[in-house]
Each structure stands twice: as structure tokens, then as C-alpha cells.
Design a protein around this motif. Sequence first.
Motif, PDB file in Angstrom:
ATOM      1  N   GLU A  75       0.735  -1.128  -0.007  1.00 22.26           N
ATOM      2  CA  GLU A  75       0.074   0.129   0.031  1.00 22.26           C
ATOM      3  C   GLU A  75       0.783   1.264   0.046  1.00 22.26           C
ATOM      4  OE1 GLU A  75      -3.048  -0.028  -0.446  1.00 22.26           O
ATOM      5  OE2 GLU A  75      -3.664  -1.848  -0.062  1.00 22.26           O
ATOM      6  N   VAL A  76       1.810   1.385  -0.727  1.00 18.60           N
ATOM      7  CA  VAL A  76       2.712   2.508  -0.893  1.00 18.60           C
ATOM      8  C   VAL A  76       2.393   3.040  -2.339  1.00 18.60           C
ATOM      9  CG1 VAL A  76       5.079   3.255  -1.275  1.00 18.60           C
ATOM     10  CG2 VAL A  76       4.504   2.038   0.603  1.00 18.60           C
ATOM     11  N   GLU A  77       2.412   4.549  -2.517  1.00 17.38           N
ATOM     12  CA  GLU A  77       2.072   5.386  -3.666  1.00 17.38           C
ATOM     13  C   GLU A  77       3.355   5.145  -4.610  1.00 17.38           C
ATOM     14  OE1 GLU A  77       1.618   7.014  -0.799  1.00 17.38           O
ATOM     15  OE2 GLU A  77      -0.601   7.689  -0.658  1.00 17.38           O
ATOM     16  N   ILE A  78       2.769   4.581  -5.743  1.00 16.64           N
ATOM     17  CA  ILE A  78       3.965   4.349  -6.850  1.00 16.64           C
ATOM     18  C   ILE A  78       3.651   5.192  -8.274  1.00 16.64           C
ATOM     19  CG2 ILE A  78       5.491   2.681  -8.445  1.00 16.64           C
ATOM     20  CD1 ILE A  78       4.806   0.695  -6.074  1.00 16.64           C
ATOM     21  N   ALA A  79       4.343   6.342  -8.660  1.00 13.02           N
ATOM     22  CA  ALA A  79       4.200   7.234  -9.831  1.00 13.02           C
ATOM     23  C   ALA A  79       4.728   6.169 -11.075  1.00 13.02           C
ATOM     24  CB  ALA A  79       4.595   8.337  -9.495  1.00 13.02           C
ATOM     25  N   LEU A  80       3.953   5.773 -11.744  1.00 12.47           N
ATOM     26  CA  LEU A  80       4.442   4.990 -13.029  1.00 12.47           C
ATOM     27  C   LEU A  80       4.177   6.050 -14.065  1.00 12.47           C
ATOM     28  CD1 LEU A  80       2.564   1.695 -12.297  1.00 12.47           C
ATOM     29  CD2 LEU A  80       5.214   2.254 -12.284  1.00 12.47           C
ATOM     30  N   GLU A  81       3.203   6.903 -14.346  1.00 14.53           N
ATOM     31  CA  GLU A  81       3.313   7.816 -15.261  1.00 14.53           C
ATOM     32  C   GLU A  81       2.526   9.095 -14.813  1.00 14.53           C
ATOM     33  OE1 GLU A  81       0.756   6.412 -18.284  1.00 14.53           O
ATOM     34  OE2 GLU A  81       2.206   4.751 -19.139  1.00 14.53           O
ATOM     35  N   LEU A 105       8.244  10.322  -2.305  1.00 16.36           N
ATOM     36  CA  LEU A 105       6.666  10.150  -2.162  1.00 16.36           C
ATOM     37  C   LEU A 105       5.858  10.842  -3.181  1.00 16.36           C
ATOM     38  CD1 LEU A 105       4.820   7.941  -0.715  1.00 16.36           C
ATOM     39  CD2 LEU A 105       4.090   9.732   0.923  1.00 16.36           C
ATOM     40  N   PRO A 106       5.153  10.317  -4.181  1.00 25.04           N
ATOM     41  CA  PRO A 106       5.202   8.888  -4.411  1.00 25.04           C
ATOM     42  C   PRO A 106       6.558   8.316  -5.121  1.00 25.04           C
ATOM     43  CG  PRO A 106       4.225   9.916  -6.193  1.00 25.04           C
ATOM     44  CD  PRO A 106       4.466  11.140  -5.056  1.00 25.04           C
ATOM     45  N   VAL A 107       6.527   6.953  -4.675  1.00 21.09           N
ATOM     46  CA  VAL A 107       8.030   6.248  -5.330  1.00 21.09           C
ATOM     47  C   VAL A 107       7.783   6.373  -6.655  1.00 21.09           C
ATOM     48  CG1 VAL A 107       9.102   4.079  -5.314  1.00 21.09           C
ATOM     49  CG2 VAL A 107       7.973   4.919  -3.134  1.00 21.09           C
ATOM     50  N   ARG A 108       9.223   6.765  -7.206  1.00 23.31           N
ATOM     51  CA  ARG A 108       9.390   6.814  -8.628  1.00 23.31           C
ATOM     52  C   ARG A 108       9.964   5.729  -9.315  1.00 23.31           C
ATOM     53  NH1 ARG A 108       6.202  11.334 -10.200  1.00 23.31           N
ATOM     54  NH2 ARG A 108       6.154  12.963  -8.763  1.00 23.31           N
ATOM     55  N   ALA A 109      10.394   4.891  -8.575  1.00 24.60           N
ATOM     56  CA  ALA A 109      11.209   3.759  -9.126  1.00 24.60           C
ATOM     57  C   ALA A 109      10.135   2.513  -9.390  1.00 24.60           C
ATOM     58  CB  ALA A 109      12.119   3.079  -8.080  1.00 24.60           C
ATOM     59  N   ARG A 110      10.157   2.188 -10.644  1.00 25.14           N
ATOM     60  CA  ARG A 110       9.224   1.003 -11.314  1.00 25.14           C
ATOM     61  C   ARG A 110       9.588  -0.204 -10.608  1.00 25.14           C
ATOM     62  NH1 ARG A 110      11.210  -3.370 -13.441  1.00 25.14           N
ATOM     63  NH2 ARG A 110      12.249  -2.629 -15.296  1.00 25.14           N
ATOM     64  N   PRO A 111       8.688  -0.960  -9.828  1.00 26.36           N
ATOM     65  CA  PRO A 111       8.581  -2.234  -9.180  1.00 26.36           C
ATOM     66  C   PRO A 111       9.167  -3.169 -10.313  1.00 26.36           C
ATOM     67  CG  PRO A 111       6.591  -1.516  -9.340  1.00 26.36           C
ATOM     68  CD  PRO A 111       7.254  -0.529  -9.759  1.00 26.36           C
ATOM     69  N   ASP A 112       9.588  -4.202  -9.708  1.00 26.67           N
ATOM     70  CA  ASP A 112       9.871  -5.424 -10.726  1.00 26.67           C
ATOM     71  C   ASP A 112       8.814  -6.537 -10.459  1.00 26.67           C
ATOM     72  OD1 ASP A 112      12.620  -5.015 -11.647  1.00 26.67           O
ATOM     73  OD2 ASP A 112      12.989  -4.583  -9.352  1.00 26.67           O
ATOM     74  N   TRP A 113       7.922  -6.197  -9.542  1.00 22.39           N
ATOM     75  CA  TRP A 113       6.727  -7.308  -9.186  1.00 22.39           C
ATOM     76  C   TRP A 113       5.517  -6.571  -8.487  1.00 22.39           C
ATOM     77  CZ3 TRP A 113       5.057  -9.005  -4.380  1.00 22.39           C
ATOM     78  CH2 TRP A 113       4.233 -10.234  -4.445  1.00 22.39           C
ATOM     79  N   VAL A 114       4.361  -6.704  -9.030  1.00 27.04           N
ATOM     80  CA  VAL A 114       3.160  -6.014  -8.255  1.00 27.04           C
ATOM     81  C   VAL A 114       2.293  -7.481  -8.150  1.00 27.04           C
ATOM     82  CG1 VAL A 114       3.599  -3.747  -8.661  1.00 27.04           C
ATOM     83  CG2 VAL A 114       2.185  -5.532 -10.252  1.00 27.04           C
TER      84      VAL A 114
END
Length: 204
Positions: A75-81, A105-114
Motif C-alpha cells: 500500500e505505498v503510492e508509486i508513480a508510473l506515469e 513520495l510517491p515512489v518513482r522507481a518502477r517495481p519489478d513485481w506487483v
Amino acid sequence: MTLPARPRRHATAADLLAIPEAERFHEIIDGDLVPKATPSWSHGRAQARMTARVSDPYDRPPGRRGPGGWWFVTEVEIALEPNQIYRPDIAGWRRERLAAPPTELPVRARPDWVCEVLSPSNASNDTVKKLRTYHRSQVPHTWILDPLHETLTILRWTEGGYLLVAAGGRGDRVRGEPFEAIELDVSELFGDEDEAGEPEKDDT
């Protein structure tokens, strides 16, 4: 005379972060500020179980107990676009790509798995809208847990779209990339206590 329609204003990260933290269970999906569904017992149980199963062997530096090599958060905000800021139920990063936990915040690093855990009220967001963004952002692995139907779906990024590489339902055992070192009992993810032993005897 018909007046021209006003350009649609997309929600921004500032709009999201303006919501008090205790109330900020929202995402920006296709430019719209969307509240996440209130988790049910089955949703929360599946999220907790999956987090525990992958974290125990993987959430540590490599070379220690278990394969390691990952960070996990829930449940952490992640900015993908710019118009797509999500709160995946669980997200993971390889430590070889992300040397230290991010501070922005939000996290800008693209995750490797969701891993997204479906709720009936917003399942289409997770399986259609967000999945499209995950693909555009080249998230390598996406898992979908469905508590209603008690299924696990494991997807791998390919240029043409996500490829189904494994799926399981109640009674199945699955080894899913990128966590092939562990075997997942799909029934256990949805709350079966398969590890429970015999009741302790009362010697008094």
C-alpha cells in the motif's frame, strides 16, 4: 452558441498528497482520483498471507537465509506515469536495481513485481486499466489474487502483452516466477490453516 468544452483537469500527485495520510487510500487512474475499495476480511487475509510467503525467504540481502535479494512494501503510492499513481496491494523491487529504500513520495522507481488483490467493486481497475499501465511501464511480473474465486494468476511481461505463465485455484500448488524457490499452496493463501497441527493436550 455552444461553448467549447473545458479541457479535462487530470488529478496530480499534489492532489493525492493533499489528502490527510490517515484518509489517503486513493489512486490516480487515467487521471482520475479514485478511492480504493474498503478491504474485506478475505482481501486483507490474502494480502497478508501473500506478503508473508514472499517476504520470509526473499526480503533480505542475498546470501543470507533463503534466496533474498528483494524489498517488499504494501500500500505505498508509486508513480508510473504522470496520470497514473497506484497503491499496489504488494510491490517488490530487486535490490540489484534499488540499492536502498526510496525516500520520495510517491515512489518513482518502477517495481519489478506487483501483486493486486481483487475486490468486486474495482476488479476492472486492477485487471484492465492498471494492467495496461503496468505493461506500458514494463513491470516484469504481475500477480493477481482473486479472493472471490480463490485463484492466483501469474503474468510475465512480453512486448506484445502480459503472458499467462501459471495459474492455480483451491487445492493447487504453484511455483511462480520470479519466486520459483517457494511453492505456494493456493488454498493457504486464502486462509486454510494447513500448517495447524494437533491441539495441545492439557496435562493438568
